[in-house]
Design an enzyme around this catalytic site. Structure first.
Site, PDB file in Angstrom:
ATOM      1  N   GLY A  15       0.714  -6.414  -8.833  1.00  0.00           N
ATOM      2  CA  GLY A  15       0.667  -5.687  -7.561  1.00  0.00           C
ATOM      3  C   GLY A  15       1.246  -4.295  -7.639  1.00  0.00           C
ATOM      4  N   GLN A  16       1.860  -3.886  -6.552  1.00  0.00           N
ATOM      5  CA  GLN A  16       2.357  -2.511  -6.377  1.00  0.00           C
ATOM      6  C   GLN A  16       3.145  -1.957  -7.557  1.00  0.00           C
ATOM      7  OE1 GLN A  16       4.301  -3.415  -2.422  1.00  0.00           O
ATOM      8  NE2 GLN A  16       4.057  -1.199  -2.317  1.00  0.00           N
ATOM      9  N   THR A  17       2.744  -0.802  -8.025  1.00  0.00           N
ATOM     10  CA  THR A  17       3.465  -0.188  -9.142  1.00  0.00           C
ATOM     11  C   THR A  17       4.713   0.565  -8.657  1.00  0.00           C
ATOM     12  OG1 THR A  17       1.968   1.686  -8.968  1.00  0.00           O
ATOM     13  CG2 THR A  17       1.491   0.064 -10.689  1.00  0.00           C
ATOM     14  N   SER A  18       4.731   0.942  -7.388  1.00  0.00           N
ATOM     15  CA  SER A  18       5.844   1.743  -6.862  1.00  0.00           C
ATOM     16  C   SER A  18       7.182   1.009  -6.858  1.00  0.00           C
ATOM     17  CB  SER A  18       5.523   2.216  -5.448  1.00  0.00           C
ATOM     18  OG  SER A  18       5.304   1.100  -4.617  1.00  0.00           O
ATOM     19  N   ILE A  19       7.131  -0.331  -6.834  1.00  0.00           N
ATOM     20  CA  ILE A  19       8.400  -1.074  -6.786  1.00  0.00           C
ATOM     21  C   ILE A  19       8.916  -1.458  -8.169  1.00  0.00           C
ATOM     22  CG2 ILE A  19       8.119  -1.989  -4.440  1.00  0.00           C
ATOM     23  CD1 ILE A  19       7.118  -4.617  -5.745  1.00  0.00           C
TER      24      ILE A  19
END
Ligand code: G3D
Ligand code: MG
Length: 181
Positions: A70-74
């Site tokens: 999922g999200q790479t930002s976290i």
């Protein structure tokens, strides 16, 4: 607290804190496994938006769980949890053939983390009770485990919902933790 796992983990009792991460894609069975251990209360914390960490502590032994993918930002926040990790339990939904490649990539990039270089790796080929589940040998091939260099690792077939295979795997882990350099 009684039960098989607390009895087993009791033998790890010592001064040093032992940290085990349980990781894998969402839906692999990580939370189910954590509850199956029945070694204490599962606590959920949210260090930052969209990033749940479940943990259970038994004596000096701490298990922490979150979903990869999922999200790479976290992702940068995961690093805070990698330090001083003794072992990683990587859980795979063996019936989720479509996401085997994603699971492999997540595993590879996680193992590249400097802080995890010495961590023992256990792969759980989970959901063995499901029709069409890949065998541990097939999961091993899909994840490219044979290419792992200088890593103590082992793969186990499990069914978290049935509680199958977990005792064997945790016995191996306790021995590996006791005998490692
Ligand atoms: P996660 O924490 O890795 O995201 P969960 O995964 O532990 O929440 O499990 C996701 C779903 O898979 C759950 O079903 C859970 O019951 C199921 N599951 C976990 N392990 C097994 C297994 O070994 N076999 C089978 N058949 N199912 C399993 P729900 O329906 O609650 O979403
Ligand atoms: Mg979960």
């Amino acid at each position: 607290m009684g039960g098989f796992f607390s009895g087993l983990f009791q033998s790890l009792w010592g001064a040093k804190e032992l940290r085990v991460l349980i990781l894998g894609l969402d839906g692999a069975g990580k939370t189910t496994i954590l509850y199956r251990l029945q070694i204490g209360e599962v606590v959920t914390t949210i260090p930052t938006i969209g990033f749940n960490v479940e943990s259970v502590t038994y004596n000096n032994l701490k298990f922490q769980v979150w979903d990869l993918g999922g999200q790479t930002s976290i992702r940068p926040y995961w690093r805070c949890y990698y330090a001083n990790t003794d072992a990683v339990i990587y859980v795979v939904d063996s019936a989720d053939r479509d996401r085997m490649g994603i699971s492999k990539n997540e595993l590879i990039s996680m193992l590249e983390e400097e802080e995890l270089k010495k961590a023992i790796l256990l792969v759980f080929a989970n959901k063995q009770d499901l029709e069409g589940a890949l065998t541990p040998a097939e999961v091993s091939r899909e994840l490219g485990l044979s290419a792992l260099k200088s890593r103590t690792w082992q793969i186990f077939k499990t069914s978290a919902t049935q509680g199958a295979g977990l005792e064997e795997a945790m016995e191996w882990l306790t021995n590996a933790l006791k005998t490692r350099q």
